[in-house]
Design an enzyme around this catalytic site. Structure first.
Site, mmCIF file in Angstrom:
data_model
loop_
_atom_site.group_PDB
_atom_site.id
_atom_site.type_symbol
_atom_site.label_atom_id
_atom_site.label_comp_id
_atom_site.label_asym_id
_atom_site.label_seq_id
_atom_site.Cartn_x
_atom_site.Cartn_y
_atom_site.Cartn_z
ATOM 1 N N GLU A 375 0.848 -1.229 0.000
ATOM 2 C CA GLU A 375 0.000 0.000 0.000
ATOM 3 C C GLU A 375 0.867 1.257 0.000
ATOM 4 O O GLU A 375 0.524 2.257 0.622
ATOM 5 C CB GLU A 375 -0.974 0.039 1.194
ATOM 6 C CG GLU A 375 -1.781 -1.198 1.453
ATOM 7 C CD GLU A 375 -2.629 -1.611 0.270
ATOM 8 O OE1 GLU A 375 -2.740 -0.847 -0.696
ATOM 9 O OE2 GLU A 375 -3.149 -2.741 0.315
ATOM 10 N N GLY A 376 1.998 1.186 -0.654
ATOM 11 C CA GLY A 376 2.898 2.346 -0.716
ATOM 12 C C GLY A 376 3.961 2.252 0.345
ATOM 13 O O GLY A 376 3.640 2.182 1.541
ATOM 14 N N THR A 377 5.221 2.238 -0.084
ATOM 15 C CA THR A 377 6.321 2.163 0.893
ATOM 16 C C THR A 377 6.409 3.493 1.666
ATOM 17 O O THR A 377 5.776 4.484 1.287
ATOM 18 C CB THR A 377 7.662 1.947 0.161
ATOM 19 O OG1 THR A 377 7.892 3.090 -0.676
ATOM 20 C CG2 THR A 377 7.664 0.690 -0.675
#
Ligand SMILES: Cc1cc2nc3c(=O)[nH]c(=O)nc-3n(C[C@H](O)[C@H](O)[C@H](O)COP(=O)(O)OP(=O)(O)OC[C@H]3O[C@@H](n4cnc5c(N)ncnc54)[C@H](O)[C@@H]3O)c2cc1C
Length: 398
Positions: A375-377
């Site tokens: 879900e996005g670094t």
């Protein structure tokens, strides 16, 4: 006035989820960590047949009176406190279902609902990442070509959570992202619904991962995979990739809340150990008079609380139908860092025992780290925050 108290409605379902975690989840966490890809069927069946009647965030057709997303945050946090691998095995719409609910046509939503009325536990999965792109999902190469009354899909997808559960263990759905025109960039990216057993759709392998062993993560191949035209998610007027990005506004607080459940498990465990040894944390005493252990625990608790408050803010905006891109990235960036630090500190404070498999601390460190990746670094969420605060577009700041 802002209240940080849970409503009675949320509290009741949260405590019920806690009782399931104490009885069914935590005692079995190590077994499923040792038996990668074995699905905790007893748990999945119990949730499907019994628990989701009480826990409204686990149902698709629940009549939810208020704060539905806030409830989901608390339920995520609690199940992940029990075990993040089990949480990933909850039979519920999850990420794939979220896309259908957000950008699907009424007919597609009805088809999803029908699947979640089945007698057996059902899952969905979502495939966006490819071997050359994860963070920059606008660079995907999987192709969707129109052919008469069908779309033909070709490509390879990596790290698809719950693919086996959705496509083999149940009659769920795959939501797959593909480009209809590689020269048109993100504008041509669309999502498609693929039924299990569609010819050309194959699970190539299941990943052996650092953590989340109970949760299957697959490599998928789509080879001349023919699906009906009406399976383009959202229909011809779909918002496509923009819609995908919008779902991150709820997916990021969701991933943060589950990771913070793991971090709370660490803090609760350490405090129980201290309590057993007769050590009480002296809150309110000047910092210079505290022991190093007390300072560490208080720091962990304050970081946990700070990250949790950011989750609540992002969730509150979802329930109010207000934009929350900035807040959802803020909570995700902060939570990822807090989860990593707390789970590592847990091992450090318990010394060699923390490093051994006799405790769950090392497992929590392995499991929790994923919340700083999917879900996005952390880096990508910091980029989103910077763009929002400084007023840059994605093209201007990358
Ligand atoms: C357990 C697990 C489950 C997953 N489930 C799914 C799923 O169900 N469906 C799905 O589609 N995907 C899934 N993923 C994939 C996940 O979303 C990607 O791994 C993630 O988006 C990161 O992409 P990447 O691995 O290609 O890393 P990359 O994008 O290659 O990034 C590598 C490193 O570079 C950094 N970086 C990249 N771009 C920038 C930049 N512009 N500025 C600064 N730093 C940058 C990143 O932060 C990271 O540290 C899953 C991954 C895991 C581990």
């Amino acid at each position: 006035m802002i209240s940080f108290e849970n409503s009675a409605w949320i509290e009741e379902q949260y405590r019920y989820a806690e009782s399931i975690c104490r009885k069914m989840v935590r005692p079995n966490a190590r077994y499923y960590d040792d038996h990668e890809h074995e699905l905790p069927w007893d748990f999945a069946t119990f949730i499907w047949e019994t628990a989701r009647k009480k826990i409204e965030s686990l149902r698709l057709d629940a009549v939810v009176p208020e704060e539905p997303f806030m409830l989901q945050m608390h339920i995520n946090e609690m199940f992940s406190w029990g075990d993040l691998g089990f949480f990933m095995c909850l039979p519920w719409p999850a990420l794939g279902g979220n896309f259908i609910q957000v950008i699907g046509t009424p007919e597609q939503k009805a088809r999803l609902l029908e699947k979640f009325r089945a007698a057996k536990p059902t899952w969905t999965c979502m495939a966006l990442s490819e071997s050359h792109c994860g963070s920059d999902s606008s660079a995907i190469r999987t192709r969707a070509v129109k052919d008469g009354d069908s779309w033909i899909l070709n490509g390879e997808k990596l790290f698809v959570t719950s693919a086996k559960k959705a496509l083999v263990e149940s009659n769920g759905y795959l939501v797959v992202w593909a480009t209809t025109d590689p020269s048109a960039g993100s504008k041509a990216i669309r999502a498609f619904l693929v039924e299990p057993n569609t010819p050309g759709l194959k699970i190539m392998k299941l990943e052996n991962k650092l953590g989340l062993k109970a949760s299957d993560t697959a490599v998928l191949i789509l080879e001349d995979c023919r699906i009906p035209l009406e399976n383009m998610l959202g229909g011809p007027s779909s918002t496509g990739f923009k819609g995908a990005m919008a779902t991150f506004d709820s997916a990021r607080p969701a991933a943060s809340s589950s990771g913070l459940g793991v971090a709370r498990a660490v803090v609760d465990f350490l405090k129980e150990q201290l309590d057993r040894e007769g050590v009480k944390i002296r809150y309110g005493v000047p910092r210079r008079l505290l022991t190093a252990m007390e300072r560490d625990i208080i720091d962990m608790e304050s970081q946990l609380r700070a990250a949790w408050l950011l989750v609540l803010k992002a969730a509150c905006l979802v329930d109010q139908h207000k934009p929350n891109t900035l807040e959802s990235s803020m909570c995700k960036a902060k939570a990822g860092e807090v989860i990593t630090k707390i789970t590592q500190k847990g091992i450090e404070l318990m010394g060699s025992l923390g490093y051994s498999r006799s405790l769950l601390l090392e497992k929590w460190m392995r499991d929790g780290k994923v919340c700083d990746l999917f879900e996005g670094t952390g880096q990508i969420n910091r980029l989103v925050i910077a763009r929002r605060i400084l007023g840059y577009t994605g093209k201007e700041l990358k």
